[in-house]
Design a protein around this motif. Structure first.
Motif, PDB file in Angstrom:
ATOM      1  N   ARG A  44      -4.120  54.816 -30.705  1.00  0.00           N
ATOM      2  CA  ARG A  44      -4.426  53.826 -29.814  1.00  0.00           C
ATOM      3  C   ARG A  44      -3.933  53.695 -28.898  1.00  0.00           C
ATOM      4  NH1 ARG A  44      -5.858  49.254 -34.149  1.00  0.00           N
ATOM      5  NH2 ARG A  44      -6.333  48.185 -31.943  1.00  0.00           N
ATOM      6  N   ARG A  73      -1.679  51.574 -22.478  1.00  0.00           N
ATOM      7  CA  ARG A  73      -2.782  50.687 -22.478  1.00  0.00           C
ATOM      8  C   ARG A  73      -3.215  50.771 -24.226  1.00  0.00           C
ATOM      9  NH1 ARG A  73      -8.935  52.949 -21.563  1.00  0.00           N
ATOM     10  NH2 ARG A  73     -10.212  51.426 -22.531  1.00  0.00           N
ATOM     11  N   ILE A  74      -3.330  49.489 -24.826  1.00  0.00           N
ATOM     12  CA  ILE A  74      -3.594  49.724 -26.161  1.00  0.00           C
ATOM     13  C   ILE A  74      -5.187  49.471 -26.463  1.00  0.00           C
ATOM     14  CG2 ILE A  74      -3.274  48.385 -28.396  1.00  0.00           C
ATOM     15  CD1 ILE A  74      -0.562  47.237 -27.192  1.00  0.00           C
ATOM     16  N   LEU A  75      -5.648  50.524 -27.068  1.00  0.00           N
ATOM     17  CA  LEU A  75      -7.223  50.719 -27.296  1.00  0.00           C
ATOM     18  C   LEU A  75      -7.506  49.624 -28.369  1.00  0.00           C
ATOM     19  CD1 LEU A  75      -7.827  54.335 -26.895  1.00  0.00           C
ATOM     20  CD2 LEU A  75      -8.106  52.912 -25.219  1.00  0.00           C
ATOM     21  N   PRO A  76      -8.309  49.002 -27.997  1.00  0.00           N
ATOM     22  CA  PRO A  76      -9.333  48.167 -29.084  1.00  0.00           C
ATOM     23  C   PRO A  76      -9.569  48.758 -30.503  1.00  0.00           C
ATOM     24  CG  PRO A  76     -11.081  48.359 -27.571  1.00  0.00           C
ATOM     25  CD  PRO A  76      -9.760  49.104 -27.051  1.00  0.00           C
ATOM     26  N   SER A 146     -16.410  47.059 -30.445  1.00  0.00           N
ATOM     27  CA  SER A 146     -15.101  47.200 -30.058  1.00  0.00           C
ATOM     28  C   SER A 146     -14.408  45.644 -30.380  1.00  0.00           C
ATOM     29  CB  SER A 146     -14.881  47.639 -28.891  1.00  0.00           C
ATOM     30  OG  SER A 146     -14.976  49.072 -28.877  1.00  0.00           O
ATOM     31  N   SER A 148     -12.235  42.386 -28.958  1.00  0.00           N
ATOM     32  CA  SER A 148     -11.695  41.755 -27.716  1.00  0.00           C
ATOM     33  C   SER A 148     -10.308  41.102 -27.956  1.00  0.00           C
ATOM     34  CB  SER A 148     -12.733  40.998 -27.176  1.00  0.00           C
ATOM     35  OG  SER A 148     -12.423  40.395 -25.940  1.00  0.00           O
ATOM     36  N   ILE A 149      -9.539  41.308 -27.207  1.00  0.00           N
ATOM     37  CA  ILE A 149      -7.996  40.934 -27.056  1.00  0.00           C
ATOM     38  C   ILE A 149      -8.076  39.498 -26.882  1.00  0.00           C
ATOM     39  CG2 ILE A 149      -5.727  40.527 -25.920  1.00  0.00           C
ATOM     40  CD1 ILE A 149      -5.943  43.119 -27.592  1.00  0.00           C
ATOM     41  N   SER A 168      -7.133  39.732 -32.089  1.00  0.00           N
ATOM     42  CA  SER A 168      -8.391  40.175 -31.547  1.00  0.00           C
ATOM     43  C   SER A 168      -9.443  39.642 -32.119  1.00  0.00           C
ATOM     44  CB  SER A 168      -8.397  41.854 -31.007  1.00  0.00           C
ATOM     45  OG  SER A 168      -8.435  42.431 -32.358  1.00  0.00           O
ATOM     46  N   THR A 524     -12.615  44.090 -24.391  1.00  0.00           N
ATOM     47  CA  THR A 524     -13.020  45.240 -25.020  1.00  0.00           C
ATOM     48  C   THR A 524     -12.390  46.456 -24.473  1.00  0.00           C
ATOM     49  OG1 THR A 524     -15.070  45.435 -24.192  1.00  0.00           O
ATOM     50  CG2 THR A 524     -15.006  44.265 -26.200  1.00  0.00           C
ATOM     51  N   GLY A 526      -9.080  46.486 -23.744  1.00  0.00           N
ATOM     52  CA  GLY A 526      -7.793  46.746 -24.592  1.00  0.00           C
ATOM     53  C   GLY A 526      -6.680  45.886 -23.659  1.00  0.00           C
TER      54      GLY A 526
END
Length: 538
Positions: A44, A73-76, A146, A148-149, A168, A524, A526
């Protein structure tokens, strides 16, 4: 226009009826999924490592900022749900049902009552409580929305690795929240390729997580989250942060060495069971913010028609110090710098009217009393200097108390800088009314902000991450970065020791120190890790 009220309750313990019979209890482990598979979690994290061009939004305006790099980048996370296919003996589908608040199904006859064609949920292995159905089943797992942060808690390590924890939630009517932990090393000021390593994912299948903070006065440190679920409304939860050598990470060896299945299961169970529920003595559908001050929790729960601010003992959820019930409560923040004999805090809320949700601001001054405050109310705001704008019904309206000012993210009304001594707006900026070039993403909403050093970093929705000089907001952004999606959250790694803003000795802005980390949440899209490096650009 101001209304002054002093609350001088110091240690009164108030028993409130909103508590359950158990004072503090554990989250149901069945509701929490703990993932310690580092290879799976690392998938991720997308490595970026490229320089970011900070757009200059006004011709000729210098950019007093170092070079900025996008590091990773941290993917959600994605919410998952199960669909069960029930079949007849010949293999034909009898019906399909899902374990979800919004199930997918194929309406079919009730096998016990063929005339009943009403769609229904699967409850364990039983239909209508009448015993198991003697048919074959097949479970299929689907990925849903997905997440959301929503928030970040940072533990700068200095000469040791740093740790970051992110919350998130799922947008809309369904629920799902995650705590995602990472570690990284940013000790080399000229290193633009910091490694970002995944640690653990804690996924709550029943609740949204909207904000978090880390209490660094406890041993081990304690992570607190505020959020909501469909059964309880606003919630508060906490968990200890263990770690080797006093680093206060989630766990010790399981993060640094491969686990066999038994160790994996035991470690995951330990983390899941450590997530503790804290009773919320305040009506409100959503826990919006949680702040630690001394031994107190200052928690905001928001709702259109109810909610408010509660101050309670962080060690005993039966001790309530003070409570305020208001409409559409948004955010609270306590300043980090003393005003000489105490601290300033601020609480933002709206009127709660759909066609007119004007904002109200309460400023606390603990040098007068532990809960002494002055209200600046929308209904009394005749002078434009007291008109802060409208708060949103959905989304963030974050505030940051820094020095002798409150910095406010006011959605469509831009950002405001308000004096804590008299409640007046002393500086502001708004992207609307043609002030902002459409080529840079259009007119977004000011969702969240943080002040660090001489700059204000603003998550401005579709307009991206904007950077301002804190002493001259009206000049406009000195830098802008568009990531992926709408920017709804921003945090700054505070590893660099900064000067008390009340004792600033120079009028010119001091560039952010190299090695400063920015965390920009793009919903979403990330979380993006950014880092200032090298020399000041133009």
């Amino acid at each position: 226009m101001k209304k002054v009220i002093y609350l001088l309750i110091v240690s009164l313990a108030i028993a409130f009826t909103a508590c359950s019979k158990e004072k503090i209890d554990k989250v149901n482990p069945d509701d929490v999924t703990v993932n310690l598979n580092k290879a799976e979690l690392q998938a991720r994290i997308e490595t970026l490592n490229y320089p970011v061009t900070l757009n200059k939004l006004k011709a000729g305006l210098p950019t007093p900022l170092p070079e900025l790099w996008a590091i990773a980048r941290i993917l959600p996370a994605k919410r998952t749900y199960s669909v069960f296919h029930w079949t007849n003996s010949d293999g034909s589908v009898l019906r399909t049902t899902a374990t979800d608040d919004a199930p997918l199904y194929t309406p079919a006859a009730n096998p016990s009552n063929p005339s009943n064609t009403t769609p229904y949920y699967l409850v364990e292995d039983n239909f209508w409580g009448g015993g198991s159905v003697d048919h074959g089943t097949h479970e299929e797992i689907f990925e849903g929305e997905s997440l959301s942060i929503t928030g970040a808690g940072l533990l700068p390590g200095g000469t040791t690795p740093d740790y970051a924890y992110f919350t998130s939630h799922v947008r809309g009517d369904v629920f799902g929240g995650e705590i995602f932990a990472v570690r990284y090393d940013d000790n080399n000021s000229n290193d633009n390729s910091s490694a970002l390593l995944a640690e653990v994912s804690i996924f709550d299948n029943t609740a949204d997580y909207n904000d978090l903070t880390i209490d660094k006065t406890t041993s081990p440190f304690t992570l607190w989250v505020a959020g909501d679920n469909n059964a309880r409304g606003a919630i508060i939860r906490n968990m200890p942060l263990w770690g080797p050598n006093g680093l206060n990470t989630i766990l010790e060896s399981p993060l640094d060495s491969p686990l066999d299945q038994k160790e994996y299961d035991q470690s995951a169970e330990l983390i899941g069971k450590s997530l503790t529920k804290y009773n919320m003595p305040l009506l409100g559908p959503s826990g919006n913010s949680v702040t630690i001050f001394n031994d107190q929790l200052w928690v905001v729960a928001g709702g259109t028609n109810y909610g408010g601010l509660v101050v309670m003992d962080k060690n005993d959820d039966s001790r309530l110090y003070t409570r305020t019930d208001v409409h559409n409560a948004k955010h609270f923040d306590m300043g980090e710098w003393s005003n000489g004999s105490g601290y300033y805090g601020a609480f933002l809320w709206g009127d709660g009217h759909f066609n007119n949700n004007k904002s109200n601001l309460r400023i606390f001054n603990t040098s007068i009393g532990p809960y002494a405050y002055t209200d600046y109310l929308a209904e009394d705001a005749v002078d434009p200097e007291y008109k802060y704008g409208d708060v949103t019904f959905e989304g963030k309206n974050a505030i940051d108390v820094h020095g002798n000012f409150v910095y406010m993210a006011m959605g469509a009304d831009g950002i405001k800088k308000v004096s804590v001594t008299n409640g007046k707006i002393v500086d502001s900026y708004d992207l609307h009314e043609g002030q902002y070039p459409a080529t840079y993403g259009g007119n977004g909403l000011a969702n969240s902000l943080v002040v660090h050093g001489d700059f204000v970093y603003v998550a401005w929705g579709a307009s991206g991450l904007l950077i301002f000089e804190k002493d001259d907001l009206a000049k406009g952004p000195v830098g802008q970065y568009n990531g992926i999606g709408s920017c709804n959250y921003v945090a700054v790694d505070d590893v660099n020791v900064l000067t008390n803003p009340n004792n600033k000795s120079t009028a010119d802005p001091v560039p952010p120190p190299t090695d400063t980390i920015l965390w920009a949440g793009f919903g979403t899209g990330g979380m993006i890790m950014l880092k200032f490096v090298n020399v000041v650009g133009n």
